[in-house]
Design a protein around this motif. Structure first.
Motif, PDB file in Angstrom:
ATOM      1  N   LEU C 124       2.376  -3.661   6.052  1.00  0.00           N
ATOM      2  CA  LEU C 124       2.580  -4.567   4.935  1.00  0.00           C
ATOM      3  C   LEU C 124       1.650  -4.256   3.766  1.00  0.00           C
ATOM      4  O   LEU C 124       2.046  -4.331   2.595  1.00  0.00           O
ATOM      5  CB  LEU C 124       2.332  -5.995   5.432  1.00  0.00           C
ATOM      6  N   TYR C 125       0.421  -3.888   4.075  1.00  0.00           N
ATOM      7  CA  TYR C 125      -0.567  -3.716   3.020  1.00  0.00           C
ATOM      8  C   TYR C 125      -0.828  -2.256   2.691  1.00  0.00           C
ATOM      9  O   TYR C 125      -1.700  -1.951   1.879  1.00  0.00           O
ATOM     10  CB  TYR C 125      -1.874  -4.403   3.421  1.00  0.00           C
ATOM     11  N   ALA C 126      -0.076  -1.359   3.325  1.00  0.00           N
ATOM     12  CA  ALA C 126      -0.212   0.057   2.971  1.00  0.00           C
ATOM     13  C   ALA C 126       0.288   0.256   1.544  1.00  0.00           C
ATOM     14  O   ALA C 126       1.046  -0.558   1.029  1.00  0.00           O
ATOM     15  CB  ALA C 126       0.599   0.907   3.947  1.00  0.00           C
ATOM     16  N   PRO C 127      -0.120   1.336   0.899  1.00  0.00           N
ATOM     17  CA  PRO C 127       0.264   1.527  -0.514  1.00  0.00           C
ATOM     18  C   PRO C 127       1.765   1.447  -0.754  1.00  0.00           C
ATOM     19  O   PRO C 127       2.198   1.103  -1.849  1.00  0.00           O
ATOM     20  CB  PRO C 127      -0.281   2.920  -0.838  1.00  0.00           C
ATOM     21  N   ASN C 128       2.568   1.749   0.258  1.00  0.00           N
ATOM     22  CA  ASN C 128       4.008   1.629   0.049  1.00  0.00           C
ATOM     23  C   ASN C 128       4.592   0.408   0.770  1.00  0.00           C
ATOM     24  O   ASN C 128       5.801   0.278   0.906  1.00  0.00           O
ATOM     25  CB  ASN C 128       4.713   2.905   0.510  1.00  0.00           C
ATOM     26  N   GLY C 129       3.713  -0.483   1.230  1.00  0.00           N
ATOM     27  CA  GLY C 129       4.198  -1.687   1.899  1.00  0.00           C
ATOM     28  C   GLY C 129       4.618  -2.749   0.900  1.00  0.00           C
ATOM     29  O   GLY C 129       4.360  -2.657  -0.293  1.00  0.00           O
ATOM     30  N   TRP C 130       5.264  -3.817   1.414  1.00  0.00           N
ATOM     31  CA  TRP C 130       5.782  -4.848   0.508  1.00  0.00           C
ATOM     32  C   TRP C 130       4.691  -5.421  -0.386  1.00  0.00           C
ATOM     33  O   TRP C 130       4.886  -5.609  -1.578  1.00  0.00           O
ATOM     34  CB  TRP C 130       6.407  -5.985   1.332  1.00  0.00           C
ATOM     35  N   ILE C 131       3.539  -5.735   0.194  1.00  0.00           N
ATOM     36  CA  ILE C 131       2.456  -6.323  -0.605  1.00  0.00           C
ATOM     37  C   ILE C 131       1.536  -5.241  -1.143  1.00  0.00           C
ATOM     38  O   ILE C 131       1.059  -5.313  -2.271  1.00  0.00           O
ATOM     39  CB  ILE C 131       1.657  -7.336   0.239  1.00  0.00           C
ATOM     40  N   GLY C 132       1.295  -4.234  -0.325  1.00  0.00           N
ATOM     41  CA  GLY C 132       0.405  -3.160  -0.752  1.00  0.00           C
ATOM     42  C   GLY C 132       0.882  -2.511  -2.039  1.00  0.00           C
ATOM     43  O   GLY C 132       0.072  -2.142  -2.900  1.00  0.00           O
ATOM     44  N   ALA C 133       2.207  -2.406  -2.180  1.00  0.00           N
ATOM     45  CA  ALA C 133       2.747  -1.760  -3.374  1.00  0.00           C
ATOM     46  C   ALA C 133       2.394  -2.550  -4.622  1.00  0.00           C
ATOM     47  O   ALA C 133       2.065  -1.975  -5.666  1.00  0.00           O
ATOM     48  CB  ALA C 133       4.260  -1.615  -3.233  1.00  0.00           C
ATOM     49  N   ILE C 134       2.451  -3.873  -4.527  1.00  0.00           N
ATOM     50  CA  ILE C 134       2.116  -4.707  -5.690  1.00  0.00           C
ATOM     51  C   ILE C 134       0.687  -4.437  -6.120  1.00  0.00           C
ATOM     52  O   ILE C 134       0.386  -4.271  -7.301  1.00  0.00           O
ATOM     53  CB  ILE C 134       2.288  -6.206  -5.359  1.00  0.00           C
ATOM     54  N   PHE C 135      -0.217  -4.387  -5.136  1.00  0.00           N
ATOM     55  CA  PHE C 135      -1.616  -4.159  -5.474  1.00  0.00           C
ATOM     56  C   PHE C 135      -1.858  -2.724  -5.914  1.00  0.00           C
ATOM     57  O   PHE C 135      -2.731  -2.462  -6.737  1.00  0.00           O
ATOM     58  CB  PHE C 135      -2.507  -4.516  -4.281  1.00  0.00           C
ATOM     59  N   SER C 137       0.068  -0.916  -7.658  1.00  0.00           N
ATOM     60  CA  SER C 137       0.409  -0.778  -9.079  1.00  0.00           C
ATOM     61  C   SER C 137      -0.704  -1.326  -9.956  1.00  0.00           C
ATOM     62  O   SER C 137      -0.799  -1.013 -11.130  1.00  0.00           O
ATOM     63  CB  SER C 137       1.731  -1.493  -9.373  1.00  0.00           C
ATOM     64  N   LEU C 138      -1.562  -2.191  -9.383  1.00  0.00           N
ATOM     65  CA  LEU C 138      -2.714  -2.667 -10.138  1.00  0.00           C
ATOM     66  C   LEU C 138      -3.946  -1.811  -9.868  1.00  0.00           C
ATOM     67  O   LEU C 138      -5.034  -2.118 -10.322  1.00  0.00           O
ATOM     68  CB  LEU C 138      -3.029  -4.125  -9.752  1.00  0.00           C
ATOM     69  N   GLY C 139      -3.743  -0.755  -9.090  1.00  0.00           N
ATOM     70  CA  GLY C 139      -4.850   0.143  -8.812  1.00  0.00           C
ATOM     71  C   GLY C 139      -5.759  -0.323  -7.687  1.00  0.00           C
ATOM     72  O   GLY C 139      -6.861   0.176  -7.515  1.00  0.00           O
ATOM     73  N   VAL C 140      -5.293  -1.312  -6.907  1.00  0.00           N
ATOM     74  CA  VAL C 140      -6.147  -1.818  -5.834  1.00  0.00           C
ATOM     75  C   VAL C 140      -5.602  -1.350  -4.490  1.00  0.00           C
ATOM     76  O   VAL C 140      -4.421  -1.500  -4.186  1.00  0.00           O
ATOM     77  CB  VAL C 140      -6.175  -3.359  -5.868  1.00  0.00           C
ATOM     78  N   LYS C 141      -6.495  -0.780  -3.677  1.00  0.00           N
ATOM     79  CA  LYS C 141      -6.086  -0.327  -2.347  1.00  0.00           C
ATOM     80  C   LYS C 141      -6.547  -1.349  -1.324  1.00  0.00           C
ATOM     81  O   LYS C 141      -7.688  -1.791  -1.334  1.00  0.00           O
ATOM     82  CB  LYS C 141      -6.736   1.040  -2.053  1.00  0.00           C
ATOM     83  N   ILE C 142      -5.636  -1.743  -0.427  1.00  0.00           N
ATOM     84  CA  ILE C 142      -6.024  -2.725   0.576  1.00  0.00           C
ATOM     85  C   ILE C 142      -6.140  -2.074   1.951  1.00  0.00           C
ATOM     86  O   ILE C 142      -7.191  -2.123   2.589  1.00  0.00           O
ATOM     87  CB  ILE C 142      -5.025  -3.894   0.633  1.00  0.00           C
ATOM     88  N   ALA C 143      -5.042  -1.487   2.407  1.00  0.00           N
ATOM     89  CA  ALA C 143      -5.077  -0.887   3.740  1.00  0.00           C
ATOM     90  C   ALA C 143      -6.064   0.268   3.759  1.00  0.00           C
ATOM     91  O   ALA C 143      -6.268   0.953   2.764  1.00  0.00           O
ATOM     92  CB  ALA C 143      -3.692  -0.402   4.123  1.00  0.00           C
ATOM     93  N   PHE C 144      -6.694   0.462   4.901  1.00  0.00           N
ATOM     94  CA  PHE C 144      -7.641   1.553   5.151  1.00  0.00           C
ATOM     95  C   PHE C 144      -8.935   1.369   4.382  1.00  0.00           C
ATOM     96  O   PHE C 144      -9.702   2.314   4.204  1.00  0.00           O
ATOM     97  CB  PHE C 144      -7.032   2.927   4.854  1.00  0.00           C
ATOM     98  N   THR C 145      -9.179   0.156   3.925  1.00  0.00           N
ATOM     99  CA  THR C 145     -10.468  -0.153   3.302  1.00  0.00           C
ATOM    100  C   THR C 145     -10.980  -1.438   3.933  1.00  0.00           C
ATOM    101  O   THR C 145     -10.255  -2.109   4.659  1.00  0.00           O
ATOM    102  CB  THR C 145     -10.318  -0.393   1.796  1.00  0.00           C
ATOM    103  N   SER C 220      -5.906  -6.270  15.924  1.00  0.00           N
ATOM    104  CA  SER C 220      -5.286  -6.517  14.622  1.00  0.00           C
ATOM    105  C   SER C 220      -5.941  -5.693  13.531  1.00  0.00           C
ATOM    106  O   SER C 220      -5.376  -5.515  12.461  1.00  0.00           O
ATOM    107  CB  SER C 220      -5.418  -7.994  14.244  1.00  0.00           C
ATOM    108  N   VAL C 221      -7.141  -5.224  13.824  1.00  0.00           N
ATOM    109  CA  VAL C 221      -7.932  -4.619  12.752  1.00  0.00           C
ATOM    110  C   VAL C 221      -7.859  -3.100  12.749  1.00  0.00           C
ATOM    111  O   VAL C 221      -7.879  -2.478  11.693  1.00  0.00           O
ATOM    112  CB  VAL C 221      -9.411  -5.074  12.883  1.00  0.00           C
ATOM    113  N   ILE C 222      -7.771  -2.486  13.929  1.00  0.00           N
ATOM    114  CA  ILE C 222      -7.959  -1.030  13.955  1.00  0.00           C
ATOM    115  C   ILE C 222      -6.867  -0.260  13.233  1.00  0.00           C
ATOM    116  O   ILE C 222      -7.075   0.876  12.817  1.00  0.00           O
ATOM    117  CB  ILE C 222      -8.080  -0.495  15.394  1.00  0.00           C
ATOM    118  N   PHE C 223      -5.710  -0.864  13.061  1.00  0.00           N
ATOM    119  CA  PHE C 223      -4.659  -0.102  12.388  1.00  0.00           C
ATOM    120  C   PHE C 223      -4.816  -0.144  10.880  1.00  0.00           C
ATOM    121  O   PHE C 223      -4.466   0.785  10.173  1.00  0.00           O
ATOM    122  CB  PHE C 223      -3.285  -0.652  12.772  1.00  0.00           C
ATOM    123  N   ILE C 224      -5.320  -1.281  10.385  1.00  0.00           N
ATOM    124  CA  ILE C 224      -5.404  -1.440   8.945  1.00  0.00           C
ATOM    125  C   ILE C 224      -6.764  -1.007   8.405  1.00  0.00           C
ATOM    126  O   ILE C 224      -6.923  -0.760   7.215  1.00  0.00           O
ATOM    127  CB  ILE C 224      -5.124  -2.911   8.546  1.00  0.00           C
TER     128      ILE C 224
END
Lengths: 289, 345, 283
Positions: C124-135, C137-145, C220-224
């Protein structure tokens, strides 16, 4: 604002927020819950069916997938009954009798909830691992616990044993001893008293506890991950298989397996809601987490 | 402050509704809203407070229409039956609450607040208890703290909802007296709700009797007791017995026998005579007295009472009798009435 | 009749039978499943001694992992405290369509297996995920951080801050809110000075539970998480790595530190609760 002279439908008490505030808060809450809770569930099914229904179903025909499902079911089939037995006996002892050290016992029962699942697995490795306390002895006798089924069962048992007990103890405490004592005065022995009075009273709580125990047993990841060999087709439960497939970039298959557990979770939740709606007073009033 | 209540209607779909209540409250008076449960008295109090919005009607504070003014701005003091003290605050903080939530512009300084709290605690005679928590106080003390808290913001009117309902009988009596004294000293317009007629009659300058969502009568305790406007008021305030009688235009008749007076009857036809126990006169049977038989005698805290079956219909009435009167159940007696009121059936 | 001396009793006399059997079995089961393995933990830990554990605790990588775990768990617990209060308030006080459904959904993080949640959140929060993509585009990375870890923890711990608070909100005495209004307080002031303090025991409990759960979370954490040492590596992951290296002592040390820290926090919170209960009784 206040319109005197107009009949009010449902009287809104003075002690509540303005209509605007309420609307905003409701919208906010719905938004937050949808994003944080509902979307992940939708993602599972969206990804699982991403390559179509036939691919989805084909995932379960893979021998490794079937092995994982089999293993998960076997582990649950061992762990859940054992923990149910423990739950019933422990709550019988705790709820129906007075003895010193009761709160210590209850704290011990709560222990797995306070420990990281990884640590739950660690303690069994310390005991039975190759360099553990019993390690050399086990190797000498050709018995494998860690990286084999027994280890997985042990870790699962540890992580899930509180569920039934925690549901039954407050329930049985609330219900008191009156029914059992009445049965005894009518000539029943202990076991009969239990079967005929206790069991019916705790039936819904017991069911609920078993459901939770089962869901957790099938879904446990951290503890099992530590004690399992991660050997696909042999020592992988469904959650571990999900991890394997995902790390192999086999996303659709991973989500397909995950969807099984998700369905189980949804069924458990639905059952819980149903039981609470119809038999709310038969469940423990204080269902803590 | 004067308060005028005009045609207030409030509907909950259940009991406690108001159906056109009217009342004028004078500046500085201590007035009781008295009535059975479901009569609407608490609802009326809450409408005055602003805790309920009426469906119809208006409330005037002095000459301003306060109906749409939110409760926070009405400058009223409200005391609940269950005290409603903030359990997580000390007595000092409870009393100071109203002052602390004032807008910064008009909020007094900390030191002023503190001295005002001290003043108030002295006023309610709880001087040393400032640092305690409510759970460490008795019920009577808690209620006095609640009163001090309400007075802190200098309200224009004090509203008390069954203030002594949760207290023991003895404490209730003491606090009643104390409240009367306090009112004498500070003189706020005070409205209190009660279902206890003794309390209302003892405390209030005037009593407003409510029934089924309307104000049936309002007046001084003596007026309401001696000159009730309706059967309801008469039987609610003080004990009564009622007897079915008939008015033929000139005389009042009971089972055909004329009574010595008409007791204010006006409409011809069947009606009821209401009498208080002490206005029932027992004597030997005679032609100008109503025939009755004593059913039983019993002690009360104040003296002795007899239950008498009157006439052929054996209507049971109660009479107060002298302690020394020698009589027993079954004895025939002749009844007359020193006072009474007739109301239509 | 001679008086029999009271013999030393373990359990109070009772009419009901079966205590011996039930208690015996429970104790046996507990010993086998819980006490024995814990004893191994304690033995291993004492093999190291306090100095040994302390030395491992100060290793840079361990410190970083502990900081990440506890820091993010704290942040997530605070966030869940606020969000949980909002949700609990809305669900208890307001009526709106779908309320019952949402109320049931609160338990999702509790019922959903951690691995499933893990891959779902990661996707969901990966750069190409539903929510990750929104962020993205704002230059914010969520997954893997670390931000990804934070999001996962907020998900996992949310039920813990909602459930304890809901019943208390339902039980709030309305007359307290009313009296506060008569004294001139605005709705916001009533919330701040009356309602929230009354709920604070449940809020604290929820915070403690959320914190404890977040600290120990793994699946829940190790993948993201990026699982990059010193950056986005949580303590449980480090434990697993040490085990894979057969460094049992190292793994034990970290485990003991985690347990000690977590228990200290919970103990402190318990003290605060007890102090409040002493002063003004059960809220």
């Amino acid at each position: 604002m206040l319109e005197a002279g107009r009949a009010s439908a449902a009287p809104v008490p003075i002690t509540t927020e303005s209509r605007l505030a309420r609307g905003t808060l409701i919208a906010l809450a719905i938004l937050v819950l949808t994003i944080f809770l509902i979307l992940p569930v939708l993602v599972v099914f969206s990804e699982a069916l991403g390559k179509g229904l036939s691919f989805y179903l084909a995932t379960f025909r893979e021998p490794d997938a079937q092995a994982a499902i089999r293993l998960t079911v076997i582990v649950a089939a061992i762990a859940v009954p054992l923990n149910t037995l423990f739950g019933i006996t422990a709550s019988w002892a705790i709820a129906k009798f007075e003895f010193p050290g009761k709160s210590l016992l209850i704290t011990l029962i709560d222990l797995p909830f306070s420990i990281s699942p990884v640590i739950s697995g660690l303690i069994y490795v310390l005991l039975f691992g190759a360099q553990g306390y019993f390690g050399p002895w086990l190797i000498a006798h050709g018995i494998r616990i860690i990286f084999a089924l027994p280890g997985i069962v042990l870790a699962t048992v540890f992580v899930t044993f509180p569920f039934v007990a925690r549901e039954l103890i407050p329930l049985m405490q609330e219900q008191g001893n009156a029914d059992e004592e009445a049965a005894l005065t009518l000539g029943a022995n202990g076991f009969q008293a239990f079967l005929t009075t206790t069991l019916p009273n705790i039936a819904w709580g017991l069911l609920y506890g078993i459901l939770l125990c089962n869901a957790r047993a099938m879904g446990e990841f951290g503890a099992v991950s530590v004690v399992s060999g991660h050997i696909s087709g042999l020592t992988n439960t469904i959650p571990l298989q999900v991890e394997l497939l995902y790390n192999d970039y086999n996303f659709t298959a991973a989500f397909a397996m995950a969807s099984l557990l998700t369905l189980l979770a949804l069924v458990t939740l639905a059952a819980k809601t149903l039981v609470e709606m119809r038999y709310g007073d038969s469940l423990a009033v204080s269902s803590r987490y | 402050m004067r308060i005028r209540i005009v045609d207030i209607a409030k509907d909950f779909g259940r009991t406690g509704a108001l159906r056109g209540a009217n009342l004028d409250i004078r500046d500085g008076e201590l007035i009781a809203l008295l009535g059975p449960s479901g009569s609407g008295k608490t609802t009326l109090l809450r409408v005055i407070a602003g805790l309920e919005i009426p469906n119809a009607g208006r409330v005037f504070f002095d000459d301003q229409d306060a109906t749409a003014v939110p409760v926070q701005q009405r400058r009223i003091g409200f005391v609940f039956q269950n005290y409603a003290l903030f359990k997580h605050m000390t007595v000092n903080d409870n009393v100071a609450y109203g002052l602390r939530v004032l807008p910064r512009a008009i909020r007094p300084a900390q030191t002023q607040i503190r001295s005002r709290v001290e003043e108030l605690l002295d006023l309610v005679q709880l001087p040393e208890l400032g640092k305690r928590y409510p759970r460490q106080l008795s019920g009577g003390q808690q209620q006095r703290v609640a009163l001090a808290r309400a007075l802190a913001v200098e309200p224009r009117v004090l509203l008390l909802d069954e203030p002594f309902g949760a207290l023991d009988a003895k404490v209730r009596k003491d606090l009643r007296r104390w409240l009367r004294e306090l009112h004498g000293r500070i003189g706020h317009t005070t409205i209190f709700v009660t279902h206890d007629q003794d309390e209302a009659l003892e405390l209030a300058d005037r009593v407003a009797i409510l029934n089924l969502g309307k104000v049936e009568q309002v007046g001084k305790p003596d007026e309401v007791y001696d000159n009730p406007d309706s059967a309801f008021v008469m039987s609610f305030v003080g004990d009564t017995s009622s007897i079915p009688v008939e008015f033929d235009g000139t005389r009042l008749l009971h089972e055909g026998r004329p009574l010595v007076a008409t007791f204010g009857a006006s409409r011809t036809g069947p009606c009821r005579l209401y009498v208080r126990p002490r206005d029932v006169v027992l004597d030997k049977p005679a032609a100008d007295r109503l025939p009755g038989t004593i059913v039983n005698l019993h002690r009360t805290a104040a003296g002795r009472r007899a239950q008498i079956a009157l006439g052929k219909a054996a209507t049971v009435i109660e009479a107060e009798i002298d302690m020394s009167l020698a009589t027993s159940p079954g004895e025939p007696v002749g009844i007359s009435f020193a006072k009474g009121r007739v109301f239509p059936e | 009749m001679p008086i029999r001396t009271q013999s030393l009793r373990f359990k109070q006399p009772s009419v009901l039978p079966g205590f011996g059997l039930a208690f015996g079995f429970s104790l046996f089961y507990l010993s086998l499943i819980v006490l024995l393995p814990l004893a191994a933990l304690v033995a291993e830990a004492s093999g190291l001694g306090v100095t040994g554990i302390w030395r491992i605790a100060l290793e840079p990588r361990v410190l970083a992992a502990l900081r990440t775990s506890f820091g993010l768990a704290f942040a997530a617990a605070v966030t869940d405290l606020l969000v949980g209060f909002l949700v609990a308030w809305v669900l208890t006080r307001y009526q709106f369509p779908g309320r019952k459904l949402l109320d049931a959904a609160i338990d999702l993080p509790f019922a959903l297996p951690t691995a499933v949640a893990g891959i779902a959140l990661a996707t969901l929060y990966a750069p190409n995920g539903w929510i990750g993509a929104i962020f993205a585009s704002l230059g914010v990375k969520i997954a893997f951080t670390p931000a990804g870890i934070f999001v996962a923890l907020v998900f996992v711990a949310l039920p813990f801050t909602v459930r304890p608070v809901q019943p208390l909100i339902g039980e709030i005495d309305r007359s307290l809110e009313e009296v506060s209004a008569t004294l001139g307080a605005s709705r916001w002031q009533t919330m701040r000075y009356v309602i929230v303090p009354m709920l604070s025991p449940a809020l604290l409990t929820g915070f403690a539970l959320a914190f404890a759960r977040s600290v120990s979370e793994y699946g829940s954490v190790i993948f993201i998480a990026g699982n990059l040492p010193y950056v986005s590596e949580i303590a449980p992951v480090l434990i697993v790595i040490r085990l894979q290296e057969f460094d049992y002592r190292g793994a034990t040390a970290i485990a003991v530190i985690m347990l000690a820290l977590a228990f200290s926090v919970l103990f402190a919170i318990n003290l605060i609760q007890a102090g409040g209960r002493r002063k003004y009784g059960h809220a």
